[in-house]
Design an enzyme around this catalytic site. Structure first.
Site, PDB file in Angstrom:
ATOM      1  N   LYS A 124     -29.121 -75.362 -38.209  1.00 16.32           N
ATOM      2  CA  LYS A 124     -27.551 -74.967 -38.420  1.00 16.32           C
ATOM      3  C   LYS A 124     -27.141 -74.173 -37.401  1.00 16.32           C
ATOM      4  O   LYS A 124     -25.910 -73.673 -37.750  1.00 16.32           O
ATOM      5  CB  LYS A 124     -27.537 -74.739 -39.695  1.00 16.32           C
ATOM      6  CG  LYS A 124     -28.002 -76.042 -40.743  1.00 16.32           C
ATOM      7  CD  LYS A 124     -27.549 -75.781 -42.024  1.00 16.32           C
ATOM      8  CE  LYS A 124     -27.622 -77.056 -42.916  1.00 16.32           C
ATOM      9  NZ  LYS A 124     -27.623 -76.579 -44.350  1.00 16.32           N
ATOM     10  N   HIS A 127     -25.737 -68.803 -55.301  1.00 17.06           N
ATOM     11  CA  HIS A 127     -27.203 -68.716 -54.875  1.00 17.06           C
ATOM     12  C   HIS A 127     -27.610 -67.548 -56.205  1.00 17.06           C
ATOM     13  O   HIS A 127     -28.698 -68.310 -56.651  1.00 17.06           O
ATOM     14  CB  HIS A 127     -27.527 -68.279 -53.655  1.00 17.06           C
ATOM     15  CG  HIS A 127     -27.036 -69.036 -52.476  1.00 17.06           C
ATOM     16  ND1 HIS A 127     -26.525 -68.609 -51.253  1.00 17.06           N
ATOM     17  CD2 HIS A 127     -27.218 -70.387 -52.300  1.00 17.06           C
ATOM     18  CE1 HIS A 127     -26.181 -69.713 -50.625  1.00 17.06           C
ATOM     19  NE2 HIS A 127     -26.867 -70.920 -51.104  1.00 17.06           N
ATOM     20  N   SER A 167     -21.792 -71.157 -48.376  1.00 21.33           N
ATOM     21  CA  SER A 167     -21.954 -70.394 -47.452  1.00 21.33           C
ATOM     22  C   SER A 167     -20.844 -70.530 -45.954  1.00 21.33           C
ATOM     23  O   SER A 167     -20.232 -69.561 -45.692  1.00 21.33           O
ATOM     24  CB  SER A 167     -23.253 -70.117 -46.737  1.00 21.33           C
ATOM     25  OG  SER A 167     -24.274 -69.915 -47.789  1.00 21.33           O
ATOM     26  N   ARG A 216     -24.062 -78.518 -56.618  1.00 26.21           N
ATOM     27  CA  ARG A 216     -22.683 -78.399 -56.883  1.00 26.21           C
ATOM     28  C   ARG A 216     -21.860 -79.671 -57.320  1.00 26.21           C
ATOM     29  O   ARG A 216     -21.146 -79.462 -58.295  1.00 26.21           O
ATOM     30  CB  ARG A 216     -22.003 -77.918 -55.918  1.00 26.21           C
ATOM     31  CG  ARG A 216     -22.661 -76.610 -55.591  1.00 26.21           C
ATOM     32  CD  ARG A 216     -22.188 -75.856 -54.274  1.00 26.21           C
ATOM     33  NE  ARG A 216     -22.634 -76.738 -52.932  1.00 26.21           N
ATOM     34  CZ  ARG A 216     -22.681 -76.787 -51.763  1.00 26.21           C
ATOM     35  NH1 ARG A 216     -21.945 -75.780 -51.249  1.00 26.21           N
ATOM     36  NH2 ARG A 216     -23.072 -77.609 -50.987  1.00 26.21           N
TER      37      ARG A 216
HETATM   38  O1  PNS Z   1     -29.668 -74.228 -47.847  1.00 27.32           O
HETATM   39  P1  PNS Z   1     -29.765 -75.358 -47.116  1.00 27.32           P
HETATM   40  O2  PNS Z   1     -29.677 -75.275 -45.670  1.00 27.32           O
HETATM   41  O3  PNS Z   1     -29.205 -76.565 -47.858  1.00 27.32           O
HETATM   42  O4  PNS Z   1     -31.355 -75.703 -47.343  1.00 27.32           O
HETATM   43  C1  PNS Z   1     -31.976 -76.820 -46.845  1.00 27.32           C
HETATM   44  C2  PNS Z   1     -33.697 -76.457 -46.696  1.00 27.32           C
HETATM   45  C3  PNS Z   1     -34.236 -75.286 -45.946  1.00 27.32           C
HETATM   46  C4  PNS Z   1     -34.127 -76.427 -48.201  1.00 27.32           C
HETATM   47  C5  PNS Z   1     -34.338 -77.683 -46.024  1.00 27.32           C
HETATM   48  O5  PNS Z   1     -33.859 -77.881 -44.684  1.00 27.32           O
HETATM   49  C6  PNS Z   1     -35.885 -77.517 -45.846  1.00 27.32           C
HETATM   50  O6  PNS Z   1     -36.515 -77.689 -46.814  1.00 27.32           O
HETATM   51  N1  PNS Z   1     -36.346 -77.291 -44.440  1.00 27.32           N
HETATM   52  C7  PNS Z   1     -37.676 -77.263 -44.131  1.00 27.32           C
HETATM   53  C8  PNS Z   1     -38.242 -78.345 -43.201  1.00 27.32           C
HETATM   54  C9  PNS Z   1     -38.716 -79.500 -44.146  1.00 27.32           C
HETATM   55  O7  PNS Z   1     -39.480 -79.172 -45.175  1.00 27.32           O
HETATM   56  N2  PNS Z   1     -38.056 -80.871 -43.954  1.00 27.32           N
HETATM   57  C10 PNS Z   1     -38.408 -81.956 -44.909  1.00 27.32           C
HETATM   58  C11 PNS Z   1     -37.792 -81.968 -46.263  1.00 27.32           C
HETATM   59  S1  PNS Z   1     -36.029 -81.875 -45.916  1.00 27.32           S
END
Ligand code: PNS
Length: 163
Positions: free
Chosen positions: A41, A17, A128, A90
């Site tokens: 999660k 990150h 993570s 990745r």
């Molecule tokens: O590190 P991660 O868990 O892969 O991040 C995922 C994240 C936070 C980018 C995604 O879950 C997110 O944007 N959540 C906010 C809710 C949202 O906007 N959902 C619609 C698009 S997926």
């Protein structure tokens, strides 16, 4: 001034990150690291802990702000006056999910674009979840996360002898 958002769960932040954060600053003037609050999660760390760890780990990097958010990412982008979302890729296995997210976000708000930075090869295996699994088994995670994060992960798992 260009402003971008690097969103994620960051449970916890890893060197992968941090590499994306540093490299993002080549394409934006300011980066907001958005830490998702209500993740489905079931995170190990509270959002406050995740924000604190990120602030500590990025304190030496100028033009980075760390903020918690909940709700839709595109709404957070609008509120933050950012039109670019940065995500790290990745491996090909990340691609399908990332493509879907980027398309959903653009469908929700046409002004918001996603750019992908491919993860450096040395961090391609890093996540993570893997860090937590290795730490839970008592393994050495010093190659994967900064020292402040390492201490907190071991503390969470009550592996005091590792700290
Ligand atoms: O590190 P991660 O868990 O892969 O991040 C995922 C994240 C936070 C980018 C995604 O879950 C997110 O944007 N959540 C906010 C809710 C949202 O906007 N959902 C619609 C698009 S997926």
């Amino acid at each position: 001034m260009k402003r971008a958002i690097y969103p994620g769960s960051f449970d916890p932040v890893t060197f992968g990150h941090l590499d994306v954060i540093e490299r993002s600053l080549k394409i934006t003037d300011e980066l907001i690291v958005g830490v998702l609050q209500n993740s489905s999660k079931n995170p190990l760390f509270s959002v406050e802990e995740r924000v604190t760890m990120l602030k500590e780990a990025t304190s030496h990097i100028p033009h980075v702000r760390v903020e918690a958010f909940d709700g839709l990412l595109v709404d957070f982008a609008v509120k933050s006056e950012a039109t670019t979302i940065v995500r790290g890729l990745r491996a090909i296995t990340d691609f399908e999910y990332e493509l879907q997210m980027s398309q959903i976000n653009t469908a929700l708000n046409h002004d918001v674009d996603t750019v992908f930075l491919t993860t450096r090869l040395q961090y391609a295996y890093l996540s993570s979840s893997i860090v937590k699994e290795v730490a839970l088994m008592g393994g050495d995670i010093s190659k994967f996360v900064p020292e402040n994060v390492m201490k907190r992960v071991y503390e969470k798992f009550k592996l005091k002898e590792r700290v």
